[in-house]
Design a protein around this motif. Structure first.
Motif, PDB file in Angstrom:
ATOM      1  N   LEU A  20     -30.821 -15.561 -22.328  1.00  0.00           N
ATOM      2  CA  LEU A  20     -31.537 -16.794 -22.640  1.00  0.00           C
ATOM      3  C   LEU A  20     -30.960 -17.952 -21.847  1.00  0.00           C
ATOM      4  N   GLY A  21     -31.760 -18.464 -20.950  1.00  0.00           N
ATOM      5  CA  GLY A  21     -31.406 -19.657 -20.208  1.00  0.00           C
ATOM      6  C   GLY A  21     -32.587 -20.595 -20.285  1.00  0.00           C
ATOM      7  N   ALA A  22     -32.463 -21.762 -19.679  1.00  0.00           N
ATOM      8  CA  ALA A  22     -33.600 -22.691 -19.635  1.00  0.00           C
ATOM      9  C   ALA A  22     -33.434 -23.587 -18.428  1.00  0.00           C
ATOM     10  N   THR A  23     -34.420 -23.564 -17.565  1.00  0.00           N
ATOM     11  CA  THR A  23     -34.363 -24.418 -16.390  1.00  0.00           C
ATOM     12  C   THR A  23     -35.789 -24.702 -15.929  1.00  0.00           C
ATOM     13  N   LEU A  24     -35.915 -25.761 -15.127  1.00  0.00           N
ATOM     14  CA  LEU A  24     -37.225 -26.046 -14.546  1.00  0.00           C
ATOM     15  C   LEU A  24     -37.266 -25.598 -13.087  1.00  0.00           C
ATOM     16  N   ARG A  25     -36.187 -24.949 -12.611  1.00  0.00           N
ATOM     17  CA  ARG A  25     -36.169 -24.479 -11.224  1.00  0.00           C
ATOM     18  C   ARG A  25     -37.110 -23.288 -11.064  1.00  0.00           C
ATOM     19  N   PRO A  26     -38.046 -23.350 -10.119  1.00  0.00           N
ATOM     20  CA  PRO A  26     -39.029 -22.263  -9.996  1.00  0.00           C
ATOM     21  C   PRO A  26     -38.426 -20.944  -9.509  1.00  0.00           C
ATOM     22  N   ASP A  27     -37.243 -21.004  -8.876  1.00  0.00           N
ATOM     23  CA  ASP A  27     -36.639 -19.788  -8.325  1.00  0.00           C
ATOM     24  C   ASP A  27     -35.711 -19.095  -9.335  1.00  0.00           C
ATOM     25  N   ALA A  28     -35.680 -19.577 -10.579  1.00  0.00           N
ATOM     26  CA  ALA A  28     -34.745 -19.028 -11.564  1.00  0.00           C
ATOM     27  C   ALA A  28     -35.253 -17.702 -12.124  1.00  0.00           C
ATOM     28  N   GLY A  29     -34.409 -17.068 -12.953  1.00  0.00           N
ATOM     29  CA  GLY A  29     -34.777 -15.806 -13.586  1.00  0.00           C
ATOM     30  C   GLY A  29     -35.950 -16.001 -14.549  1.00  0.00           C
ATOM     31  N   LEU A  30     -36.550 -14.876 -14.937  1.00  0.00           N
ATOM     32  CA  LEU A  30     -37.793 -14.938 -15.709  1.00  0.00           C
ATOM     33  C   LEU A  30     -37.609 -15.633 -17.061  1.00  0.00           C
TER      34      LEU A  30
END
Ligand SMILES: NC(=O)c1ccc[n+]([C@@H]2O[C@H](COP(=O)([O-])OP(=O)(O)OC[C@H]3O[C@@H](n4cnc5c(N)ncnc54)[C@H](O)[C@@H]3O)[C@@H](O)[C@H]2O)c1
Length: 334
Positions: A185-195
């Motif tokens: 569980l992560g959270a980011t607005l980066r489009p290249d991040a994990g699903l």
């Protein structure tokens, strides 16, 4: 081996939480990434307390140099290309995920570093899904090597790295373990991040703004159930593996074995943001991350409990509350 601190490769979701936990324990940490993102690092890690290095884990000379200079007592190796990135750049994914793992294991084989903890993935199980089982999935699950071979470049690299880790342990007595993390569980607005990070980042962001979250990527939805793990639990399990007296099972699954349907996952975000609306533009079919079939059993974490003292501490709601604060910090630092 002298006690020269810990090398954490990969300054991503897991590596950053591992580094911060080590810092909190008063340990010396070198955090190495091919492209360290300072705002991302600062959102989680006390940057005054770690050494940050720019390092490509495919670069054997650079790895040998940093190992010689620091005499690390242990390495937690998380640097990798995840599912989406590996699909877009298969050759690079093999070089980084498999080559990087081999390079780190070589350091340990030659005595240049102490224990090596390799980031594995429960995605190695995905191709076996679909056969209902009353039992949790053990580390030593059965797999048909042709019809149940991993379906993604990413999972293939992770399973191949596990096999090589088994060879290094058996043939060269290399001190190592592989930790199969579940969907982290992560959270980011980066489009290249994990699903998962992209999904949670979007849901939390849209939910906090009262906007509609549009889901048009079939890899972000799942039929049946999926299990998740909080990055702080990953860190605790990883450091426990680093410090365990013995690593008899050698491969451990780190997850919080609770099955969430896609609807229950969304509802848990709604507990934080009641006005969240979701516009689902893809059918709910198959498992998470394009697994052909839905997950039918959760993972067995008994070996991690027994040998590492691993206890998942956070449920999904607690994770979302934490991730919302991380997302705010990430936005403030950009
Ligand atoms: N995120 C998940 O859901 C999940 C689930 C299971 C396993 N894992 C595994 O855990 C590990 C860490 O995952 P994460 O979620 O922190 O990923 P992440 O994408 O957040 O971080 C990975 C980091 O590795 C770095 N990296 C990529 N290539 C590199 C190279 N050649 N040299 C040095 N650094 C490089 C990237 O820049 C990135 O910062 C990976 O090995 C991944 O396969 C992750």
């Amino acid at each position: 081996m002298t006690a020269g601190g810990i090398l954490v490769t990969g300054a991503g979701t897991i590596g950053l939480h591992v580094a911060q936990l080590l810092v909190e324990q008063g340990r010396e940490v070198t955090l190495a990434d091919v492209a360290p993102d300072l705002s991302r690092i600062e959102a989680i890690v006390d940057v005054e307390a770690v050494r940050i290095a720019t390092l490509d884990v495919t670069d054997t000379d650079a790895l040998a140099t940093i190992a010689r200079q620091n005499r690390f007592e242990g390495v937690i190796h998380t640097a990798a290309l995840l599912t989406g990135a590996a699909h877009l750049a298969p050759a690079r994914a093999v070089a980084v995920n498999l080559g990087g793992a081999i390079n780190v294991m070589e350091l340990a084989r030659r005595g240049a570093v102490g224990r090596v903890i390799l980031a594995g993935s429960t995605s190695v199980q995905y191709a076996t899904f679909g056969v209902p089982s009353p039992d949790p999935i053990p580390e030593d699950f059965a797999i048909r090597v042709v019809s149940q071979a991993p379906a993604s470049i990413y999972a293939t690299t992770k399973l191949a790295a596990e096999f090589l880790a088994g060879n290094y342990a058996a043939l060269f007595d290399t001190d190592l373990a592989v930790l199969r993390y579940a969907a982290v569980l992560g959270a980011t607005l980066r489009p290249d991040a994990g699903l998962v990070s992209r999904l949670v980042g979007m849901l939390l962001e849209k939910g906090s703004r009262g906007e509609v979250a549009v889901i048009d990527d079939p890899r972000l939805v799942w039929d049946g159930i999926e299990e998740f793990v909080d990055p702080r639990d990953c860190a605790a399990g990883s450091v426990a593996a680093l410090d365990a007296l013995t690593l008899d099972t050698r491969i451990y699954t780190l997850t919080n074995p609770i099955g969430y349907t896609f609807e229950r996952f969304i509802d848990t975000v709604r507990a934080l943001h009641p006005t969240l609306r979701v516009d689902l533009r893809v059918p709910i079919r198959g498992g998470f991350a394009s697994a052909a079939r839905p997950r039918t059993a959760l993972s067995d974490i008994d070996a991690a409990r027994r040998e590492l003292g691993y206890r998942p501490a956070y449920d999904l709601r607690q994770s979302f509350e934490y991730l919302a604060t991380l997302l705010d910090r990430e936005k403030a630092l950009r």
